[in-house]
Enzyme design. Structure first.
Site, PDB file in Angstrom:
ATOM      1  N   LYS A 107       0.863  -1.175   0.000  1.00 40.90           N
ATOM      2  CA  LYS A 107       0.000   0.000   0.000  1.00 40.90           C
ATOM      3  C   LYS A 107       0.906   1.233   0.000  1.00 40.90           C
ATOM      4  O   LYS A 107       1.655   1.469   0.957  1.00 40.90           O
ATOM      5  CB  LYS A 107      -0.909  -0.006   1.232  1.00 40.90           C
ATOM      6  N   ASP A 204     -15.400  -0.609  11.115  1.00 38.26           N
ATOM      7  CA  ASP A 204     -15.895  -0.641   9.731  1.00 38.26           C
ATOM      8  C   ASP A 204     -15.933  -2.087   9.217  1.00 38.26           C
ATOM      9  O   ASP A 204     -15.431  -2.380   8.126  1.00 38.26           O
ATOM     10  CB  ASP A 204     -15.023   0.229   8.831  1.00 38.26           C
ATOM     11  N   ASP A 394      -9.118 -21.146  33.556  1.00 39.31           N
ATOM     12  CA  ASP A 394      -8.623 -22.252  34.384  1.00 39.31           C
ATOM     13  C   ASP A 394      -7.575 -23.048  33.589  1.00 39.31           C
ATOM     14  O   ASP A 394      -7.840 -24.101  33.025  1.00 39.31           O
ATOM     15  CB  ASP A 394      -9.792 -23.154  34.787  1.00 39.31           C
ATOM     16  N   GLU A 405      -3.812 -17.624  37.891  1.00 33.64           N
ATOM     17  CA  GLU A 405      -4.658 -17.738  36.699  1.00 33.64           C
ATOM     18  C   GLU A 405      -5.535 -16.502  36.529  1.00 33.64           C
ATOM     19  O   GLU A 405      -5.752 -16.039  35.401  1.00 33.64           O
ATOM     20  CB  GLU A 405      -5.518 -19.002  36.791  1.00 33.64           C
ATOM     21  N   ASP A 431     -14.475 -14.821  45.754  1.00 30.70           N
ATOM     22  CA  ASP A 431     -14.288 -16.063  46.511  1.00 30.70           C
ATOM     23  C   ASP A 431     -15.143 -16.055  47.780  1.00 30.70           C
ATOM     24  O   ASP A 431     -14.662 -15.775  48.878  1.00 30.70           O
ATOM     25  CB  ASP A 431     -12.801 -16.211  46.850  1.00 30.70           C
ATOM     26  N   ASP A 473     -37.679 -12.757  50.551  1.00 26.14           N
ATOM     27  CA  ASP A 473     -39.031 -12.393  51.003  1.00 26.14           C
ATOM     28  C   ASP A 473     -39.723 -13.639  51.567  1.00 26.14           C
ATOM     29  O   ASP A 473     -40.558 -14.261  50.927  1.00 26.14           O
ATOM     30  CB  ASP A 473     -39.822 -11.825  49.826  1.00 26.14           C
ATOM     31  N   ASP A 475     -41.973 -14.183  53.979  1.00 27.64           N
ATOM     32  CA  ASP A 475     -43.419 -14.206  54.232  1.00 27.64           C
ATOM     33  C   ASP A 475     -44.246 -13.897  52.982  1.00 27.64           C
ATOM     34  O   ASP A 475     -45.473 -13.843  53.034  1.00 27.64           O
ATOM     35  CB  ASP A 475     -43.789 -13.247  55.367  1.00 27.64           C
ATOM     36  N   ASP A 503     -33.229   0.774  48.597  1.00 26.77           N
ATOM     37  CA  ASP A 503     -34.482   1.339  49.114  1.00 26.77           C
ATOM     38  C   ASP A 503     -34.687   2.758  48.573  1.00 26.77           C
ATOM     39  O   ASP A 503     -34.433   3.751  49.254  1.00 26.77           O
ATOM     40  CB  ASP A 503     -34.453   1.333  50.640  1.00 26.77           C
ATOM     41  N   ASP A 505     -37.464   4.462  47.757  1.00 22.36           N
ATOM     42  CA  ASP A 505     -38.524   5.297  48.346  1.00 22.36           C
ATOM     43  C   ASP A 505     -38.353   5.492  49.857  1.00 22.36           C
ATOM     44  O   ASP A 505     -39.200   6.105  50.508  1.00 22.36           O
ATOM     45  CB  ASP A 505     -39.903   4.716  48.037  1.00 22.36           C
TER      46      ASP A 505
END
Length: 541
Positions: A107, A204, A394, A405, A431, A473, A475, A503, A505
């Site tokens: 080129k 491209d 691994d 590793e 871990d 959750d 209950d 949280d 709100d």
């Protein structure tokens, strides 16, 4: 079938190589060493009827002779042969190595046309990229670079098998069989994955920029023309619009793009390989862009009903408009449709997996716990890509990832320079059983692609996120209370600080909507890279 793959494109520098015998309605460049027209604001002007005209500015940079510091003995080393192509900035030739008679491609770039500093930087960057990628089996080989007072000579591997575009057009109905398409796509994905590990985005990817080494039917495919490619720093995004209109990703048009845009382009190419037409088409550039931004690809019209579900699933996951939910190049290589013989073959490390591990250490304890609950809802057969990544990291295949590793894997993401202490911190965060190693279960928790889980199957995401929520959750009242969180996690001390992130709100408990928001959230938001001078959206000349 008459397909027009050429299009207006956003460009910086290079050379166009018109094909003397293109198929009807398909403007085509030559095979080797293609490039592009450069357009800058200072080179355009408005006429009376408000149409834009472009003019070329010649000469040397600020009147100074340009010296790159490259070797100057090209004429002693090589003999120029036939012309392969030409354009605004130079020519590409076949040549012969005078020492061993090997045939190469050269080129030749004209220094006289480098009138802006960005043009000099473009040449330097392209050489740097070819040097970095030259050893990859699916990238055109780089041999050397030379200069004299008039030209820069980039010596590359000669590919004589023609463009991928030519092969597509030579097929019946301009379509590949699924098996042959998978072979082609696999090679493109390997190039993208290697680029991305090096902090490089091709920008491209299209059939014209992939050449076959030989005319043999099973010839290897080589990526070429890195004129628009660029390096990107971790956490940054490009703001300029570059590429070719039919293959450009939505986020490029939004001016916030990164490595994911290459995968979109490969998705477009895969769609074309399988059905013989483009997923997004219009007569104008703006019309194409509107299609890319708003339209979903057609998977109903012939021949799609005869194409396998696996192929359709693969293409759909590459043509996801949200880049974070799109498969990465390495993930795509693990997809069942594209795996060689159904087996993973030399799957490269996935930059998104490494990024998720780096992010995991920054997550709050609550988010880490929530991700652990979500991981338990995913079936083993849905984790093929993460299993491939775990196996790739691994190295000794003992079923766990050691600190060394982990260090070697993170070092493969070249833009990142992590100190050993940072690597140890990442492993310690992942871990959870504190045995000094990362097993596959722990690895999955840290590397889940939450955005993809939601995007690829929204109904299943609703079920999975609720199942994870209900692990806390107890209950089933639709909220996670501090007492339930303490009971299920075994955490001691005050729970309130943990709740603050989720949280929203501030009612002292976590709803299902807040829980899902927690899972989706990311600790870091990417910054943007402003366009360097000379990056412009060009018009077809």
């Amino acid at each position: 079938m008459g397909l027009c793959f050429s299009s207006p494109k956003a460009t910086r520098h290079g050379t166009n190589h018109p094909n003397p015998n293109p198929p009807p309605d398909i403007p085509k460049p030559q095979s080797q060493g293609k490039g592009r027209e450069k357009v800058c604001n200072q080179n355009k002007k408005k006429t009376k009827n408000n149409k834009t005209q472009w003019r070329h500015v010649g000469g040397t940079l600020f009147g100074k002779r340009i010296d790159f510091g490259y070797a100057r003995d090209f004429d002693n080393r090589y003999t120029i042969g036939k012309l392969l192509g030409h354009g605004q900035f130079g020519f590409t030739y076949a040549a012969t190595d005078n020492n061993n008679e090997d045939r190469v491609a050269v080129k030749r770039i004209d220094k006289a046309k480098m009138t802006q500093p960005i043009e000099i930087e473009d040449v330097k960057r392209e050489v740097k990229i070819l040097q970095a990628l030259g050893g990859h089996e699916n990238v055109v080989g780089f041999h050397n670079v030379f200069e004299d007072k008039n030209y820069v000579y980039i010596v590359m591997e000669l590919c004589e098998g023609g463009e991928l575009l030519d092969r597509i057009l030579s097929k019946k109905d301009s379509r590949y069989t699924e098996k042959d398409a998978a072979v082609v796509v696999r090679q493109m994905l390997k190039v993208a994955a290697e680029c991305h590990l090096r902090g490089l985005v091709h920008r491209d990817m299209k059939p014209e920029n992939f050449l076959f080494k030989s005319t043999e039917e099973n010839s290897s495919l080589k990526a070429t023309d890195f004129g628009l490619s660029d390096f990107i720093k971790p956490g940054m995004k490009f703001q300029d619009i570059v590429g070719s209109a039919y293959y450009v990703a939505p986020e490029v048009l939004k001016r916030r793009s990164g490595p994911e845009s290459d995968v979109w382009s490969i998705g477009v190419i895969t769609y074309i390989l399988l059905c013989g037409r483009r997923p997004f088409w219009d007569k104008t550039q703006n019309g194409i862009f509107n299609e890319v931004m708003r339209k979903k690809p057609d998977f109903e019209t012939t021949p799609w009903p005869t194409i396998s579900d696996g192929a359709k699933d693969f293409v759909k996951k590459l043509l996801v408009k949200e880049p974070r939910a799109r498969l990465t190049a390495a993930q795509a290589l693990s997809h069942s449709w594209v795996r060689e013989g159904g087996e993973a073959s030399e799957i490269p490390i996935d930059i998104s997996v490494l990024e998720n591990m780096r992010q995991f250490v920054k997550f709050s304890r609550l988010k880490q716990i929530a991700l652990k609950a979500l991981a338990t809802t995913i079936d083993e057969d849905e984790l093929d890509d993460l299993r491939d990544q775990f196996d790739a990291i691994d190295i000794d295949k003992n079923g766990s990832i050691s600190l060394e590793e982990m260090r070697q894997a993170l070092a493969k993401d070249l833009p990142w320079k992590l100190k050993d202490a940072r690597v140890a911190e990442i492993l310690q965060a992942i871990d959870s059983n504190t045995d000094g190693l990362v097993d596959f279960t722990e690895f999955v928790v840290a590397t889940l692609h939450v955005n993809q889980l939601e995007e690829h199957d929204s109904d299943k995401w609703e079920q999975r996120s609720r199942a994870a929520f209900e692990k806390f959750d107890v209950d089933r009242d639709g909220f996670i209370t501090p007492e339930e969180l303490r009971l299920q996690t075994g955490l001691k001390g005050s729970i309130e600080p943990l709740l603050e992130e989720a949280d929203v709100d501030k009612d002292g408990r976590i709803s299902i909507h807040e829980f899902r928001r927690l899972l989706r959230s990311a600790s870091l938001k990417p910054r943007t890279v402003k366009s360097p001078p000379g990056y412009q959206l060009s018009r077809k000349m």
